[in-house]
Design a protein around this motif. Structure first.
Motif, PDB file in Angstrom:
ATOM      1  N   CYS A 300       0.829  -1.216   0.000  1.00 19.13           N
ATOM      2  CA  CYS A 300       0.000   0.000   0.000  1.00 19.13           C
ATOM      3  C   CYS A 300       0.860   1.262   0.000  1.00 19.13           C
ATOM      4  CB  CYS A 300      -0.939  -0.006   1.205  1.00 19.13           C
ATOM      5  SG  CYS A 300      -2.220  -1.276   1.108  1.00 19.13           S
ATOM      6  N   GLY A 301       2.010   1.204   0.689  1.00 17.12           N
ATOM      7  CA  GLY A 301       2.892   2.360   0.702  1.00 17.12           C
ATOM      8  C   GLY A 301       3.420   2.678  -0.684  1.00 17.12           C
ATOM      9  N   LEU A 302       3.891   1.648  -1.392  1.00 24.79           N
ATOM     10  CA  LEU A 302       4.451   1.879  -2.719  1.00 24.79           C
ATOM     11  C   LEU A 302       3.374   2.146  -3.769  1.00 24.79           C
ATOM     12  CD1 LEU A 302       7.341  -0.766  -2.803  1.00 24.79           C
ATOM     13  CD2 LEU A 302       7.598   1.711  -2.925  1.00 24.79           C
ATOM     14  N   VAL A 303       2.370   1.292  -3.821  1.00 26.41           N
ATOM     15  CA  VAL A 303       1.373   1.397  -4.894  1.00 26.41           C
ATOM     16  C   VAL A 303       0.423   2.571  -4.658  1.00 26.41           C
ATOM     17  CG1 VAL A 303      -0.481   0.204  -6.112  1.00 26.41           C
ATOM     18  CG2 VAL A 303       1.519  -1.072  -5.339  1.00 26.41           C
ATOM     19  N   LEU A 304      -0.159   2.634  -3.469  1.00 24.37           N
ATOM     20  CA  LEU A 304      -1.132   3.684  -3.172  1.00 24.37           C
ATOM     21  C   LEU A 304      -0.447   4.982  -2.737  1.00 24.37           C
ATOM     22  CD1 LEU A 304      -4.150   4.303  -2.968  1.00 24.37           C
ATOM     23  CD2 LEU A 304      -4.078   3.492  -0.601  1.00 24.37           C
ATOM     24  N   GLY A 305       0.545   4.866  -1.865  1.00 21.72           N
ATOM     25  CA  GLY A 305       1.194   6.062  -1.318  1.00 21.72           C
ATOM     26  C   GLY A 305       1.918   6.877  -2.367  1.00 21.72           C
ATOM     27  N   LYS A 306       2.693   6.211  -3.237  1.00 20.25           N
ATOM     28  CA  LYS A 306       3.396   6.936  -4.290  1.00 20.25           C
ATOM     29  C   LYS A 306       2.406   7.652  -5.211  1.00 20.25           C
ATOM     30  CE  LYS A 306       7.881   6.429  -3.820  1.00 20.25           C
ATOM     31  NZ  LYS A 306       8.786   7.584  -3.752  1.00 20.25           N
ATOM     32  N   PHE A 307       1.329   6.949  -5.569  1.00 25.07           N
ATOM     33  CA  PHE A 307       0.341   7.559  -6.458  1.00 25.07           C
ATOM     34  C   PHE A 307      -0.303   8.781  -5.810  1.00 25.07           C
ATOM     35  CE2 PHE A 307      -4.046   8.073  -7.817  1.00 25.07           C
ATOM     36  CZ  PHE A 307      -3.881   8.244  -9.181  1.00 25.07           C
TER      37      PHE A 307
END
Length: 573
Positions: A300-307
């Motif tokens: 979630c940090g990489l996929v959602l957070g970056k977006f």
């Protein structure tokens, strides 16, 4: 991954835990094969990253505050939001300290994914993402140094800082700078290793101290002269002098980047992946990963957070009118790039080894990184498929950037009711022939017409086009853009560096100021801006004309252009 899950999987960890020793007198340096890759070879990777960062700050996008504002703000949000999301999942689990795993985007994978899934003409988006990745790398490296240093030995750290100071001073050596840099680099790495600060940071520190500059005319001319002397009298002495002159005409930053990048791309990064991506995908690992707060925090940090961080910050700045968004850098494309930025392979795997001591938990974290990278690529691909659907108006039929008298090169009345825009190339013979037609058109309309020139250097067929365009921009700094442009068209066969300076002197320009401006990052970026505008409109040939804001197809003789401009004249009410 195949090796780590094969019947002989035990050999994977056995191999990477094998040790290598270096002895010098009573001193012994012992590293496992994995440490040899992660601590020594990856220092070269971070050295190349540091060279790119140094170049961007000196000559690239980060020299222009307005241009850099959006990617810098997006990068900052793309660091903060993923870390917060990760902490929401891992608070109280004992793994919260691994928040650094989700902060960094893998630049190489990002650009590869953009080439596969991105828009047909990604030029401005690619520069946006590269600038963002540079800021991302700087932040990630700083966090590695400040957060993931377990112990600190002050005496070796002081020696490391002295080593960096010696690297800086090496630029002033009259000869032998290459061996000096190499020897100091090894000693500085050893000092960082002994200090407790991760030794890969030695690569970054050294790279940031390596000189970078645009090639100067005098250095290039000296190199050419030495090559001519060798041609007239070939011998080993002249060969060495010519080779040295050619090397010295290019900054050591550029030489080192070109020399080491192939080794990093084709040897060091594959070895790093082999040493760190050996994830056990047995039933128990997958089952524990599915229910692991750590894994879901990473995903979630990489996929959602970056977006959310990158797209959200860009959307807010767009709404506020802050920063610079050029043609082709739409919020839809930024959304696709933001999704791809969730690919966090290299530095994410690197920080796992620093932040998580338990091998089993490391394995789960690697599952999360790999899953996040796949999901981020899928999400970016989907977004680009949606936003890049065929537009109602094909690209290039309408002028992408409206004429701005404060930015564009305008001849005639800036407020004239009629506009003729040309995208041209100083080495293009068709552009040269069109100048006569344009002069007739301007005489016909007088103050009713403004003529606008924009650069479209066709680098594949015209090797001098970019240099000529940058020289015209340097002449513009002294108020002589159109006279200088006319001179270039009259002397299209004479566009070598010395010819461009001769043109400036002939027109009475200050040669020292002209040459200094030629080396300016602002000049380079100004030409690049026009070229990116042209790319976003799918323009591939010169001259290309726009009547008002509509693209003209067909002949561009004076009679045709006059007729079309008359038809474009505003109707009187």
């Amino acid at each position: 991954m195949a090796w780590a899950n094969a019947p002989f999987a035990a050999s994977y960890e056995e191999f990477w835990h094998s040790t290598a020793e270096l002895r010098a007198g009573g001193m012994v340096l012992e590293l496992t094969f994995r440490e040899l890759v992660n601590d020594a070879l990856m220092a070269v990777f971070f050295f190349v990253v540091g060279l790119e960062v140094r170049r961007e700050f000196a000559l690239g996008e980060l020299t222009n505050r307005a241009r850099a504002a959006v990617p810098v703000a997006a990068a900052a949000a793309g660091l903060l939001v993923p870390a917060l999301i990760f902490l929401l999942f891992t608070a109280g689990t004992g793994n919260a300290a691994a928040w650094g795993v989700v902060i960094s985007t893998d630049t190489a994978f990002l650009l590869g994914a953009l080439a596969i899934a991105g828009p047909r003409f990604p030029g401005r988006l690619r520069i946006f993402l590269l600038t963002l990745a540079v800021v991302d790398d700087v932040a990630a490296l700083s966090i590695i140094a400040l957060v993931y240093t377990a112990r600190l030995e002050w005496v070796p750290l002081l020696l490391a800082l002295l080593g960096l100071a010696a690297v800086y001073c090496a630029r002033y050596l009259p000869a032998g700078r290459g061996p000096a840099y190499a020897g100091l680099a090894v000693l500085t790495w050893l000092a960082f290793y002994a200090s407790g600060v991760h030794p890969t940071l030695a690569g970054v520190g050294i790279a940031l101290l390596v000189p970078v500059f645009q090639p100067g005319r005098r250095e290039v001319e000296d190199a050419v002269q030495l090559a001519q002397v060798f041609r007239q009298s070939p011998n080993s002495g002249y060969a060495r002098a010519a080779a040295s002159g050619l090397r010295e005409s290019i900054s050591i930053n550029e030489r080192l980047h070109g020399a080491y990048t192939p080794y990093v791309n084709y040897a060091i990064l594959p070895l790093f992946a082999l040493a760190n991506a050996g994830v056990r995908l047995d039933r128990s690992t997958v089952a524990s990963a599915v229910t692991s707060p750590l894994v879901w925090g990473i995903i979630c940090g990489l996929v959602l957070g970056k977006f959310l961080g990158i797209f959200g910050a860009s959307a807010v700045l767009r709404r506020l009118g802050a920063g610079e968004f050029g043609p082709g850098l739409t919020l839809g494309r930024i959304a696709g790039g933001a999704a791809l930025s969730g690919i966090g392979f290299t530095i994410s795997l690197f920080i796992i080894g620093l932040a998580i001591p338990d091998p089993a938990v490391q394995n789960e974290a690697r599952v999360g990184v790999l899953a996040a990278s796949v999901l981020a690529f899928a999400a970016g691909t989907l977004i680009f498929r949606i936003v890049e659907r065929s537009p109602a108006v094909p690209p290039g039929q309408v002028l992408a950037r409206p004429v701005d008298a404060s930015r564009d090169h305008v001849a005639g009345n800036p407020d004239a009711p009629l506009t003729l825009v040309e995208y041209g190339d100083y080495e293009c013979p068709f552009c040269s022939r069109a100048t006569g037609a344009i002069s007739e058109v301007r005489r016909h309309f007088g103050s009713e017409l403004r003529y606008v020139w924009r650069h479209l250097p066709l680098t594949r067929v015209h090797p001098h086009a970019v240099a000529a365009a940058e020289a015209a921009e340097a002449a513009h700094r002294q108020g002589q853009f159109f006279p200088y442009s006319a001179y270039l068209f009259e002397h299209q066969e004479q566009l070598d560096p010395e010819d461009l300076l001769t043109a400036a002197e002939t027109l009475g320009l200050d040669p020292d100021r002209f040459e200094a401006d030629l080396r300016s990052a602002d000049i380079r970026n100004r030409v690049l801006d026009d070229a990116l505008d042209a790319e976003s409109m799918d323009l591939h040939g010169t001259p290309t004309f726009f009547i008002g804001n509509r693209r003209h197809h067909g002949p561009y003789d004076s009679a045709t252009l006059i007729r079309l401009l008359e038809a474009d004249r505003p109707q009187e009410v």
